[in-house]
Structure formats: C-alpha cells, structure tokens
Write a protein that holds these residues in place. Structure first.
Motif, PDB file in Angstrom:
ATOM      1  N   GLU A 145       0.838  -1.201   0.000  1.00 53.38           N
ATOM      2  CA  GLU A 145       0.000   0.000   0.000  1.00 53.38           C
ATOM      3  C   GLU A 145       0.873   1.253   0.000  1.00 53.38           C
ATOM      4  O   GLU A 145       1.780   1.396   0.822  1.00 53.38           O
ATOM      5  N   PHE A 146       0.573   2.162  -0.908  1.00 51.46           N
ATOM      6  CA  PHE A 146       1.327   3.406  -1.073  1.00 51.46           C
ATOM      7  C   PHE A 146       0.508   4.568  -0.551  1.00 51.46           C
ATOM      8  O   PHE A 146      -0.699   4.652  -0.781  1.00 51.46           O
ATOM      9  N   GLN A 147       1.191   5.485   0.171  1.00 50.36           N
ATOM     10  CA  GLN A 147       0.588   6.734   0.629  1.00 50.36           C
ATOM     11  C   GLN A 147       1.605   7.841   0.459  1.00 50.36           C
ATOM     12  O   GLN A 147       2.799   7.643   0.719  1.00 50.36           O
ATOM     13  N   ALA A 148       1.127   9.001   0.021  1.00 46.09           N
ATOM     14  CA  ALA A 148       2.011  10.155  -0.140  1.00 46.09           C
ATOM     15  C   ALA A 148       1.204  11.424   0.033  1.00 46.09           C
ATOM     16  O   ALA A 148      -0.027  11.427  -0.072  1.00 46.09           O
ATOM     17  N   GLU A 149       1.919  12.511   0.292  1.00 49.51           N
ATOM     18  CA  GLU A 149       1.298  13.816   0.429  1.00 49.51           C
ATOM     19  C   GLU A 149       2.209  14.834  -0.223  1.00 49.51           C
ATOM     20  O   GLU A 149       3.432  14.732  -0.108  1.00 49.51           O
ATOM     21  N   GLY A 150       1.622  15.801  -0.910  1.00 49.81           N
ATOM     22  CA  GLY A 150       2.449  16.790  -1.578  1.00 49.81           C
ATOM     23  C   GLY A 150       1.660  17.979  -2.073  1.00 49.81           C
ATOM     24  O   GLY A 150       0.478  18.149  -1.756  1.00 49.81           O
ATOM     25  N   THR A 151       2.337  18.792  -2.862  1.00 48.02           N
ATOM     26  CA  THR A 151       1.754  20.014  -3.389  1.00 48.02           C
ATOM     27  C   THR A 151       2.001  20.091  -4.892  1.00 48.02           C
ATOM     28  O   THR A 151       2.847  19.391  -5.436  1.00 48.02           O
ATOM     29  N   ARG A 152       1.251  20.995  -5.525  1.00 49.86           N
ATOM     30  CA  ARG A 152       1.406  21.247  -6.949  1.00 49.86           C
ATOM     31  C   ARG A 152       1.864  22.676  -7.138  1.00 49.86           C
ATOM     32  O   ARG A 152       1.358  23.595  -6.485  1.00 49.86           O
ATOM     33  N   THR A 153       2.822  22.898  -8.011  1.00 45.63           N
ATOM     34  CA  THR A 153       3.339  24.237  -8.277  1.00 45.63           C
ATOM     35  C   THR A 153       2.202  25.142  -8.739  1.00 45.63           C
ATOM     36  O   THR A 153       1.409  24.763  -9.602  1.00 45.63           O
TER      37      THR A 153
END
Length: 93
Positions: A42-50
């Motif tokens: 299971e993959f989880q990630a968090e981030g932003t977009r320019t």
C-alpha cells in the motif's frame, strides 16, 4: 505477496524531486511530494502542486490497481476526490 503498483513505485523513486503528473482528464502539473511511503504494497504520499496552495494526498486503491488523488484546498476542512494518476514523468533539473 502481490507486486507494487508501478505508478506508485515510480512516484516513490522520483520523490522528493519534482515530477510531472497527469491525473485523469482534468489535472496535470508539477508536483512535489513531501512524504511518500509503502506499507507492504500500500502506497501513501502527500504533496503540493506548483502554483496551487492546496494539499494533495495519493494512495493506492484496495486492489492495488491505481493511485488515486484527493485534494484539500487551503482553508477547507474537507477533501475532494480528484481522480487517478495516469502518467508520471521525472522532471530533469
């Protein structure tokens, strides 16, 4: 044990560098993941977009067939479903 999702694996391998993502038919851009991890398959990630002040969360589906994306706009308490990651490309710096 089943294999890791190939889209999730590519995102994980590129992070923390910026990447170009296409999410469904509606969204594409440069994303930077602040965190990314696997819990077995299971993959989880968090981030932003320019150019966007929203927070994005990425997770594999229960069947491990897709990476889905949720978006939380700044000042918003809830999350909305954005779609499925259909393309991941490394951005050469």
């Amino acid at each position: 044990m089943s294999d890791l999702n190939r889209v999730a694996k590519r995102m994980y391998n590129i992070h923390p560098k910026a990447m170009s993502l296409v999410v469904g038919d509606e969204l594409e851009g440069t994303f930077t993941l602040k965190s990314a991890e696997f819990f077995q398959t299971e993959f989880q990630a968090e981030g932003t977009r320019t150019g966007d002040d929203a927070l994005y969360r990425f997770a594999t589906t229960d069947d491990n067939e897709a990476v889905i994306v949720g978006r939380q706009a700044a000042g918003d308490d809830g999350w909305s479903m954005v779609g499925e990651v259909t393309s991941v490309e490394r951005i050469d710096e």
